[in-house]
Write an enzyme that holds these catalytic residues in place. Structure first.
Site, mmCIF file in Angstrom:
data_model
loop_
_atom_site.group_PDB
_atom_site.id
_atom_site.type_symbol
_atom_site.label_atom_id
_atom_site.label_comp_id
_atom_site.label_asym_id
_atom_site.label_seq_id
_atom_site.Cartn_x
_atom_site.Cartn_y
_atom_site.Cartn_z
ATOM 1 N N GLY A 71 17.585 -17.225 10.112
ATOM 2 C CA GLY A 71 17.788 -17.234 8.660
ATOM 3 C C GLY A 71 18.195 -18.564 8.085
ATOM 4 N N CYS A 108 0.826 -1.204 0.000
ATOM 5 C CA CYS A 108 0.000 0.000 0.000
ATOM 6 C C CYS A 108 0.860 1.253 0.000
ATOM 7 C CB CYS A 108 -0.954 -0.005 1.190
ATOM 8 S SG CYS A 108 -0.148 -0.169 2.793
ATOM 9 N N THR A 119 16.290 -21.219 7.178
ATOM 10 C CA THR A 119 15.447 -21.596 6.040
ATOM 11 C C THR A 119 15.717 -20.700 4.847
ATOM 12 O OG1 THR A 119 13.711 -22.481 7.492
ATOM 13 C CG2 THR A 119 13.051 -21.837 5.256
ATOM 14 N N ALA A 129 19.583 -20.189 16.290
ATOM 15 C CA ALA A 129 18.336 -19.832 16.959
ATOM 16 C C ALA A 129 17.213 -19.714 15.933
ATOM 17 C CB ALA A 129 18.509 -18.511 17.705
ATOM 18 N N SER A 130 15.981 -19.915 16.387
ATOM 19 C CA SER A 130 14.816 -19.769 15.501
ATOM 20 C C SER A 130 14.756 -18.344 14.968
ATOM 21 C CB SER A 130 13.535 -20.085 16.273
ATOM 22 O OG SER A 130 13.522 -21.432 16.683
ATOM 23 N N GLY A 131 14.502 -18.224 13.658
ATOM 24 C CA GLY A 131 14.402 -16.911 13.038
ATOM 25 C C GLY A 131 15.711 -16.291 12.634
#
Length: 716
Positions: free
Chosen positions: A512, A14, A514, A508-510
């Site tokens: 990077g 937007c 993936t 750690a999760s998040g």
């Protein structure tokens, strides 16, 4: 300003659409896809500072303000308003009763002071041209040829339909003479034999007309089917080749709605185009006949046609905006429906059926309101047409009767003229309607262009290169972020994986992990650095060639409706069953499949609903192993398995002679790797074996600094 309504195609653009609307008002007019190419915004949307930075690159001077709704009238419009805490709109003008805004999600609309006070957050952004601002205009219209693409036999088929249509019009032109000759020749002289001759002659012409009409109808059916098949196949094939980022940034319902524009355009071209040509030619022919009979009467009809044309042209803009709003509302409704069906388990567990239903009804209400507005406009056009041409017919009959009384016209001539006049009025009115319909195709063309004119994934069309002899991986200075101005997910990331090695990536999760996997698979383009496979850069291999040697199990992988064998051998019409069984054994799912009533031919339902989470994961792993890849990427591929199953799968994968990248949190999976790399702060650090073993009883992201060292073979 009305012309500058630009609707967002992605849920979070937007801010970019508002910037495009304001810049368009000041003379910089470009399609939204061009704005998207110049300024990449991520799924997280854009902050006010990000919009100001992009505006500065265009030469627009920004001024951010905090003010009350009552002070909005003092702003220089158009300007950008922060709306509802998570949205941007453009303020067009203020009035005593409210404001005119352009909402990139819905289009131009009026809001009252109550709604304005409720949604306006108090932050506004004025954008005015500075010394460096240069107006620029790019055509917004999308050439039809680009949208259609190559369709074999199209013009030949259209030519045949046109010839048959022209033959039909000859009989239409002859029809009024029957009434004229019967009235002026047969009735006056009581010639019964002439009546028989005329009756037989026009009966034979009517039979010929019916035959030609049937042939034309069949030709239209065939061309519609042929064109529809080729075009839909071409657009769908292009859709499948678009990069992953395209689908991640759009709602499913919106993509389906844009894809559906193919049918609207195809239907208009195959039938409307030929009919418009015929209507135009017949209008000229019947107008010529009318002028031969009486120029005075022809002028009355031409005035009525001009009046109807003015009505349609004046109503075109509201019609276009109403159609656009209705299409957007229908797409939002469809997205909500798909989302609810896909997430039905979550809906039921959270007991939010009533909430989802209420939201769906609100969206359906917006769609129906749009349809009602369009139906009301269509009814108005129909009434206007009846009124204009009804009055015109009365005037023509009146004047024609006076001419007949003055012996200028015979009765038969008056009847024939009225027949030609009716033909002309109908044809011209239809031609005007077709013209408006063709102009409305621009709307569908712009929506379809979001698919057709988006560049396909890089490397899909280049010639396939020979696969590297080994699948060693070298990553040098890799950097990635989802959009300019966003934080870096990976930066200066470097590591090596030797051929045949099994490497676990922890963190750690998040952090990077993936994202790194998607970069290694070529699903995302790197912003910096390079990835080499077997000594050759990933871009040189090409997406198609590279994916022949790589397989993966990702966290959000899916199964498809069909049987188990088809899902394991996905993409092959004739699966190699012994190879399917071998892959299933390696994934420790063979015995469970054989226990099913139909074995490998057991149906798994939509998205694998008949299988447990662990079974799905192992079938997807079997799919990856069936491809016999040189490089295997596993992203939490055993997260749904118990310890025993996980150990069996890890042992089976460890025994394969291929390069493995394993992303995991569970200690058992990490321990199965030859080497452990830790991703922290966007960089790769190699964890020593002692630290990796110690992490088996703790979090994999807790390696101490003294246990960290640079990844082997590369500088820190």
């Amino acid at each position: 300003m009305t012309r500058n309504v630009i609707l967002q195609a992605e849920p979070a653009e937007c801010g970019l659409a508002c910037l495009a609307i304001v810049a368009s008002h000041h003379g910089m007019t470009m399609p939204l896809r061009e704005w998207r190419r110049r300024f990449s915004f991520s799924l997280k949307g854009a902050s006010l500072s990000r919009i100001m930075g992009s505006a500065g690159q265009l030469g627009l001077v920004s001024r951010a303000l905090r003010l009350e709704p009552s002070e909005l009238a003092q702003l220089q419009t158009p300007c950008v308003l922060h709306w509802g805490l998570n949205h941007f709109v453009v303020l067009k003008k203020m009035s005593r009763h409210g404001a005119e805004i352009i909402d990139p999600a819905f289009g131009q609309r009026s809001v009252g002071m109550d709604e304005l006070s409720r949604n306006f957050t108090g932050v506004a952004l004025e954008l005015v041209p500075g010394p460096r601002f240069k107006p620029e205009k790019q055509t917004l219209a999308v050439p039809l040829r680009k949208l259609i693409g190559p369709v074999s036999g199209l013009w030949r088929a259209l030519g045949m339909v046109l010839l048959l249509s022209l033959a039909l019009q000859v009989f239409v032109l002859l029809a009024p003479f029957f009434m004229q000759w019967v009235v002026d020749q047969v009735l006056v002289s009581a010639d019964r034999q002439l009546l028989v001759v005329l009756g037989i002659g026009f009966l034979l012409s009517m039979l010929l007309q019916v035959g030609i009409s049937a042939m034309r109808g069949w030709a239209v059916v065939r061309i519609s089917a042929q064109m529809g098949m080729q075009w839909m196949a071409g657009v769908f094939g292009h859709l499948l080749r678009l990069p992953m980022g395209y689908f991640e940034k759009r709602h499913l319902g919106d993509v389906v709605s844009r894809f559906g524009s193919v049918q609207t355009i195809q239907r208009t071209i195959t039938t409307g185009f030929v009919e418009a040509l015929i209507d135009g030619m017949m209008a000229l022919a019947t107008l010529s006949m009318m002028l031969l009979y009486s120029p005075r009467l022809a002028i009355v009809t031409l005035v009525a046609v001009a009046l109807y044309l003015c009505i349609r042209l004046l109503a075109y803009r509201p019609l276009r905006e109403g159609t656009e709003r209705q299409l957007v509302a229908a797409a939002r409704q469809q997205s909500h429906l798909f989302e609810s069906i896909r997430g039905m388990q979550s809906v039921k567990v959270a007991r939010c059926e009533a909430f989802r239903q209420s939201a769906y009804l609100n969206l359906m209400g917006e769609t129906i309101n749009g349809e009602v507005r369009l139906a009301r406009m269509a009814l108005g056009f129909s009434s206007a047409s009846q009124l204009v041409f009804g009055v015109e017919r009365i005037v023509v009959i009146w004047i024609g009767a006076l001419l007949a009384l003055d012996s200028v016209f015979s009765v038969g001539m008056l009847i024939a003229y009225l027949a030609y006049k009716d033909q002309f009025s109908q044809r011209v009115a239809a031609l005007i309607d077709r013209g408006i319909e063709f102009r409305m195709l621009r709307l569908h063309g712009e929506r379809l262009a979001d698919i057709v004119l988006t560049e396909p994934e890089e490397g899909l069309h280049q010639p396939e290169q020979p696969a590297p002899v080994h699948a060693g991986i070298e990553v040098h200075g890799l950097g990635f972020r989802y959009a300019e101005g966003e934080p870096w997910v990976l930066r200066d990331c470097s590591f090596q994986v030797t051929p045949g090695e099994s490497v676990a990536i922890a963190g750690a999760s998040g952090c990077g992990k993936t994202t790194l996997a998607k970069l290694l698979l070529g699903l995302l383009p790197a912003a910096e650095g390079e990835i080499r496979i077997g000594g050759r850069e990933l871009r040189q291999l090409g997406a198609s060639g590279y994916r022949q040697m790589v397989a993966a199990v990702m966290q959000d992988d899916h199964l498809f409706a069909g049987n188990i064998a088809d899902n394991i051998a996905l993409g092959e019409e004739d699966p190699d069953l012994p190879r399917v069984e071998e892959a299933a054994r390696l994934a420790s799912v063979h015995d469970e499949i054989m226990a099913m009533p139909m074995g490998y031919h057991s149906l798994i339902g939509d998205m694998g609903t008949t299988l447990s989470g662990g079974q799905k994961q192992r079938v997807i792993l079997a799919r990856a192993l069936y491809r016999q890849p040189q490089l295997l990427v596993l992203d939490e591929a055993t997260s749904h398995l118990d310890v025993g199953r996980e150990h069996a799968v890890n042992e089976a994968v460890r025994g394969l002679h291929l390069t493995r990248i394993i992303i995991a949190h569970r200690p058992e999976t990490i321990a199965s790797a030859d080497r452990v790399l830790e991703l922290r702060d966007g960089r790769i650090r190699e964890r020593s074996r002692a630290a990796a073993d110690g992490a088996c009883g703790a979090s994999t992201s807790g390696a101490r600094d003294r246990d960290e060292q640079p990844a082997a073979g590369l500088p820190a």
